[in-house]
Design an enzyme around this catalytic site. Structure first.
Site, mmCIF file in Angstrom:
data_model
loop_
_atom_site.group_PDB
_atom_site.id
_atom_site.type_symbol
_atom_site.label_atom_id
_atom_site.label_comp_id
_atom_site.label_asym_id
_atom_site.label_seq_id
_atom_site.Cartn_x
_atom_site.Cartn_y
_atom_site.Cartn_z
ATOM 1 N N TRP A 1 35.365 33.812 37.530
ATOM 2 C CA TRP A 1 35.302 33.163 38.832
ATOM 3 C C TRP A 1 33.905 32.623 39.096
ATOM 4 O O TRP A 1 33.749 31.522 39.623
ATOM 5 C CB TRP A 1 35.755 34.129 39.915
ATOM 6 C CG TRP A 1 35.970 33.561 41.288
ATOM 7 C CD1 TRP A 1 35.675 34.156 42.462
ATOM 8 C CD2 TRP A 1 36.561 32.296 41.655
ATOM 9 N NE1 TRP A 1 36.032 33.356 43.539
ATOM 10 C CE2 TRP A 1 36.575 32.204 43.059
ATOM 11 C CE3 TRP A 1 37.074 31.230 40.902
ATOM 12 C CZ2 TRP A 1 37.077 31.097 43.736
ATOM 13 C CZ3 TRP A 1 37.573 30.110 41.588
ATOM 14 C CH2 TRP A 1 37.569 30.057 42.983
ATOM 15 N N LYS B 1 46.504 40.388 49.527
ATOM 16 C CA LYS B 1 47.373 39.641 48.610
ATOM 17 C C LYS B 1 47.253 40.204 47.199
ATOM 18 O O LYS B 1 48.194 40.118 46.399
ATOM 19 C CB LYS B 1 47.073 38.144 48.664
ATOM 20 C CG LYS B 1 45.629 37.742 48.394
ATOM 21 C CD LYS B 1 45.380 37.398 46.955
ATOM 22 C CE LYS B 1 43.947 36.957 46.736
ATOM 23 N NZ LYS B 1 43.638 36.647 45.329
ATOM 24 N N ILE C 1 38.692 42.739 35.898
ATOM 25 C CA ILE C 1 38.975 43.749 36.912
ATOM 26 C C ILE C 1 40.112 43.288 37.823
ATOM 27 O O ILE C 1 40.135 42.150 38.294
ATOM 28 C CB ILE C 1 37.717 44.016 37.764
ATOM 29 C CG1 ILE C 1 36.573 44.511 36.876
ATOM 30 C CG2 ILE C 1 38.012 45.017 38.868
ATOM 31 C CD1 ILE C 1 36.857 45.816 36.159
#
Length: 329
Positions: free
Chosen positions: A12, A192, A280
């Site tokens: 990310w 979520k 993770i």
């Protein structure tokens, strides 16, 4: 040229740097692994994540010392899993963050404290909440790497703060929109991941699309109940920052939380699933935090509770999902 420090070396963080590099910015990238720092300097790609993403040596400078990365930066983007964000920042003080805006790209909670990353940054480093924002999806790093059209929401308590950073994240393949709902977006992003775990567990057990559609629609109601209890205000949870982020995480092949849950449903232990996954799954830590927080609020949360019992009380997934399906409508 805006100077931005990015803290974290995962997929990310790499995707965010790719997005930012499309604009007139200077990026100061801290990675824990000195070998990765040297590799990026020499070869201009991350050797561990999104290897196909080429990084501009003119715009991207890498550092192995975190204070060097922060030096002169106007923005600090935190892109480390919430469970591990405290350790690399423990030697820093409020002075290191003075005058800087902080952006959390973390969709998780500080486990021991059961608090949002933004609340921790505000308290630990004395950053005004009006100078803090979060990046929300729906957006997977892998699709950013492929330059597939993606959408982001930049949420803050301050409209100007959200709008300015959204401009920095807008590019030819990403549309970023500001939103004044820091807590709603952040809690929805945390939850979520829990839902994606439940979807993965169900899929691993052999449940199909029909069941998952009902599970996700019930999950949206669960998120609404919890978010409104924690931070009551008017918000449209059908917006992409909430519902869109939930859908992509619950259904996508790139969702690490869904993948983790799928392994649990197929019979893996938590420990073996964690060992096999390189990345993770934030939802594993988040479900414990949300479950403990709900002791205070008492919200009806059957999906969270079932997922918690499977992961932390080691209840059989088939039994828990079997009980859960009787509560869904």
């Amino acid at each position: 040229m805006t100077s931005i420090a990015v803290i974290g070396g995962g997929s990310w963080a790499t995707a965010i740097i790719k997005i930012l590099s499309e604009n007139n910015v200077s990026i100061r990238w801290w990675l824990r692994d000195r070998g990765a720092v040297d590799h990026i300097r020499k070869h201009h790609y991350n050797p561990d994540y999104l290897r196909d993403v080429r990084l501009s040596p003119r715009k991207v400078k890498t550092f192995s010392k975190i204070t060097d990365a922060l030096n002169g930066a106007e923005y600090v983007i935190l892109a480390i899993p919430a469970a591990f964000v405290q350790e690399p920042l423990q030697g820093l003080t409020a002075q290191h963050f003075a005058g800087k805006r902080v952006v959390s790209a973390i969709k998780g909670m500080i486990p021991e404290k059961n608090c949002l990353v933004t609340d921790w940054v505000e308290e630990r480093f004395e950053v005004p909440l009006s100078q803090i924002s979060v990046i929300a999806g729906p957006c997977h790093a892998e699709e950013v790497a492929l330059e597939k059209q993606s959408y982001l929401t930049i949420a803050s308590t301050d409209e100007a703060c959200a709008s300015h950073f959204a401009q920095l994240m807008n590019c030819r393949f990403v549309t970023a929109n500001p939103l004044v709902d820091l807590y709603g977006v952040e809690y929805a992003a945390v939850m979520k991941n829990i839902v994606a775990l439940a979807c993965g567990i169900s899929h691993g057990l052999g449940y199909g699309d029909n069941f998952q559609a009902v599970l996700v629609s019930n999950a949206m109601q669960e998120i609404r109940r919890f978010v409104n209890a924690v931070d009551p205000r008017e918000r449209d949870l059908s917006a992409s920052a909430y519902l869109g982020d939930l859908l992509v995480t619950a259904y996508s092949q790139f969702s690490r939380n869904r993948t983790f849950g799928n392994m649990i449903g197929r019979g893996y232990s938590v420990q073996s699933a964690q060992m096999e996954m390189k990345m993770i799954a934030e939802g594993y830590y988040a479900v414990n935090s949300i479950f403990e927080m709900n002791n205070k609020y008492g919200v009806e949360m059957p999906i969270t509770e079932a997922t918690y019992r499977i992961l932390y009380e080691r209840q059989p997934p088939a039994t828990e999902i079997g009980l859960l399906k009787m509560k869904l409508r």
